[in-house]
Design a protein around this motif. Structure first.
Motif, PDB file in Angstrom:
ATOM      1  N   ASN A  63      -9.215  -7.468  -1.590  1.00 52.58           N
ATOM      2  CA  ASN A  63      -7.848  -6.956  -2.418  1.00 52.58           C
ATOM      3  C   ASN A  63      -6.773  -7.595  -1.969  1.00 52.58           C
ATOM      4  N   CYS A  99      -1.468  -2.299  -8.092  1.00 53.34           N
ATOM      5  CA  CYS A  99      -1.787  -1.695  -9.433  1.00 53.34           C
ATOM      6  C   CYS A  99      -2.695  -0.409  -9.391  1.00 53.34           C
ATOM      7  N   HIS A 100      -3.345  -0.455  -8.377  1.00 51.92           N
ATOM      8  CA  HIS A 100      -4.368   0.685  -8.153  1.00 51.92           C
ATOM      9  C   HIS A 100      -3.272   1.920  -7.956  1.00 51.92           C
ATOM     10  N   TYR A 101      -2.505   1.877  -7.090  1.00 52.56           N
ATOM     11  CA  TYR A 101      -1.614   3.081  -6.978  1.00 52.56           C
ATOM     12  C   TYR A 101      -0.443   3.344  -8.120  1.00 52.56           C
ATOM     13  N   ASP A 102      -0.553   2.576  -8.961  1.00 51.35           N
ATOM     14  CA  ASP A 102       0.496   2.572 -10.109  1.00 51.35           C
ATOM     15  C   ASP A 102       1.810   2.473  -9.672  1.00 51.35           C
ATOM     16  N   LEU A 135      -7.627  -2.472 -12.254  1.00 48.27           N
ATOM     17  CA  LEU A 135      -7.428  -1.202 -11.174  1.00 48.27           C
ATOM     18  C   LEU A 135      -6.148  -0.158 -11.943  1.00 48.27           C
ATOM     19  N   CYS A 136      -5.864  -0.979 -13.155  1.00 54.21           N
ATOM     20  CA  CYS A 136      -4.505  -0.130 -13.558  1.00 54.21           C
ATOM     21  C   CYS A 136      -4.945   1.129 -14.445  1.00 54.21           C
ATOM     22  N   ARG A 137      -4.027   2.021 -14.489  1.00 57.98           N
ATOM     23  CA  ARG A 137      -3.960   3.066 -15.491  1.00 57.98           C
ATOM     24  C   ARG A 137      -3.796   2.531 -16.741  1.00 57.98           C
ATOM     25  N   HIS A 187      -3.568  -5.898  -6.162  1.00 63.23           N
ATOM     26  CA  HIS A 187      -4.429  -4.810  -6.132  1.00 63.23           C
ATOM     27  C   HIS A 187      -4.031  -3.608  -5.745  1.00 63.23           C
ATOM     28  N   TYR A 188      -3.367  -3.368  -4.648  1.00 68.26           N
ATOM     29  CA  TYR A 188      -2.872  -2.277  -4.362  1.00 68.26           C
ATOM     30  C   TYR A 188      -1.867  -1.549  -5.100  1.00 68.26           C
ATOM     31  N   GLN A 234     -13.397  -6.768  -9.200  1.00 63.85           N
ATOM     32  CA  GLN A 234     -12.450  -6.031  -9.694  1.00 63.85           C
ATOM     33  C   GLN A 234     -11.140  -6.993  -9.783  1.00 63.85           C
ATOM     34  N   GLN A 286       0.809  -1.208  -0.015  1.00 68.71           N
ATOM     35  CA  GLN A 286      -0.083   0.052   0.026  1.00 68.71           C
ATOM     36  C   GLN A 286       0.751   1.343  -0.056  1.00 68.71           C
TER      37      GLN A 286
END
Length: 451
Positions: free
Chosen positions: A101, A108-111, A139-141, A105-106, A134, A76
């Protein structure tokens, strides 16, 4: 308690190392949110403190109230070095929290692209759905999503979605309930110990399951010949040495209660019971007693004994056998300090001679090398682990003691037993006590046996 969490947050490894070496301090403490010391060290990225805690035996997959593992917290906050260290030490890479999650997941979410790629290389699942259906890729950009899709195509990674499933039976989820904070008081009032049921009764006392400070505990009422203020005073004095909270393979005495004529020991409750019961009593176990599991048991017991042997002064009143080893829900073996003998305990009778070195059955206590005798007992436990038989189970304790001490009765090594285990047992059970190794010498051997 607040002070040690403050030391962790600021990354003061020198002061923390001093704190964790004190046997009264529990490195598996949790705060009001269920964060352990390891959770916070991973959250803040203090690798040096993470290393200290992991080497001490902190539970690497423990859960906070949101069911995050320490690996979740490292990911995270993009602490790649901490995440890789946790994975090296067998952190569950696909553990999911309350939201479903995973650590990936984290990332990817935070890039956190470098972190995400490292997680994937180490086996993180790209197609595992959280509660909201998801996957990490979802969750990726967009740019990073294209990169990951190309990687999956090149590596032929399956992207069929794995639906979220709350696995309530998994061992890692059960660890959350065990991560409870026990107050550090020594004396407990009898009114604070509601009892649920009797677990067992033996020569040492009667053992009950109960509760203290809303935690499950084991309550042992000692069997003693006489009850007096003098005995109570000795009990309180000697039990202080059994409150060992800074060793992963030691089950400490949490506190004691004197309610004459009863002397009571309170310890953390172990749902799986003793190693003896796991090996020899019919159980509906949800894990396999395979070779690696048995080696891990042996390794943990050896680490616990090595710790006891290095105490100053050494703890002389713990007799090693499988009945005195408890198994935690995460399969960590713990030497049960509530099974230690007190100075006022009955000394004449011997109740578990099958695990005792021959010289301990023939000589006076003062003439015995306790460390060498413990190594013999460990050899018996090795035999017990890899045969799953009760040592000399066909004899009564009295017969067993006489035959071992006078007639040379010894355990036979099965031909189908691992050659490496056979050699180790022979080393541990050398007839010449001076030639038996120390526990620190066999720990590397046990590590190499892990598959």
């Amino acid at each position: 308690m607040e002070d040690i969490f403050h030391l962790i947050r600021e990354g003061n490894s020198l002061s923390f190392r001093s704190w964790v070496e004190c046997i009264d301090n529990d490195f598996n403490l949790v705060d009001d949110h269920g964060f352990s010391l390891l959770h916070w060290a991973c959250w803040d990225g203090h690798l040096n403190i993470v290393e200290i805690l992991v080497n001490k035996g902190a539970k690497i997959n423990s859960l906070n109230k949101c069911e995050d593992t320490p690996l979740h917290n490292a990911c995270q906050n993009n602490h790649l070095n901490v995440a890789l260290y946790l994975l090296k030490n067998k952190a569950n890479i696909n553990a999911v929290n309350f939201h479903g999650n995973s650590p990936l997941h984290y990332a990817c979410h935070y890039d956190y692209q470098e972190l995400a790629l490292n997680l994937i290389q180490n086996g993180a699942l790209l197609n595992k759905c959280n509660k909201y259906n998801q996957t990490p890729i979802d969750l990726c950009r967009d740019e990073f999503k294209e990169v990951l899709i190309k990687i999956t195509q090149n590596l032929n990674i399956d992207l069929n979605r794995i639906p979220f499933r709350q696995d309530s039976s998994s061992r890692i989820s059960r660890q959350k309930s065990k991560e409870a904070y026990f107050p550090t008081q020594q004396n407990i009032n009898i009114d604070e110990l509601p009892v649920e049921k009797m677990i067992a009764t033996n020569h040492g006392g009667t053992i009950w399951k109960g509760y203290w400070q809303e935690n499950e505990v084991s309550i042992k009422v000692l069997k003693i010949k006489e009850s007096s203020q003098r005995i109570a005073s000795l009990f309180n004095q000697e039990s202080k040495r059994l409150r060992i909270f800074n060793a992963a393979n030691i089950l400490p005495v949490l506190g004691t209660c004197v309610s004459l004529p009863d002397l009571i020991i309170v310890s953390p409750y172990m749902n799986l019971g003793s190693l003896y019961s796991i090996l020899h009593v019919e159980n509906d176990l949800d894990f396999e007693l395979d070779f690696n599991c048995l080696v891990n048991f042996a390794n943990g017991i050896a680490r616990g004994m090595d710790f006891l042997h290095n105490l100053e002064p050494m703890l002389l009143n713990f007799n090693l056998n499988s009945k005195h080893v408890m198994i935690d829900d995460d399969l960590t073996p713990k030497l049960n300090m509530s099974d230690c003998k007190f100075s006022f305990s009955e000394k004449v009778k011997i109740f578990n001679p099958a695990w005792m070195a021959p010289e301990t059955l023939r000589k006076k206590t003062d003439d015995i090398n306790k460390k060498s005798a413990d190594m013999w007992s460990f050899g018996v436990i090795l035999w017990e682990l890899f045969t799953k038989k009760v040592p000399f189970g066909e004899f009564s304790p009295m017969q067993c003691g006489i035959l071992i001490s006078r007639d040379g009765l010894r355990l036979e090594l099965p031909v189908n037993m691992s050659v490496h285990i056979q050699k180790l047992i022979k080393i541990c059970m050398n007839e010449e006590s001076a030639k038996r190794p120390k526990f620190e010498m066999i720990l590397p051997i046990l590590e190499k046996l892990k598959k």
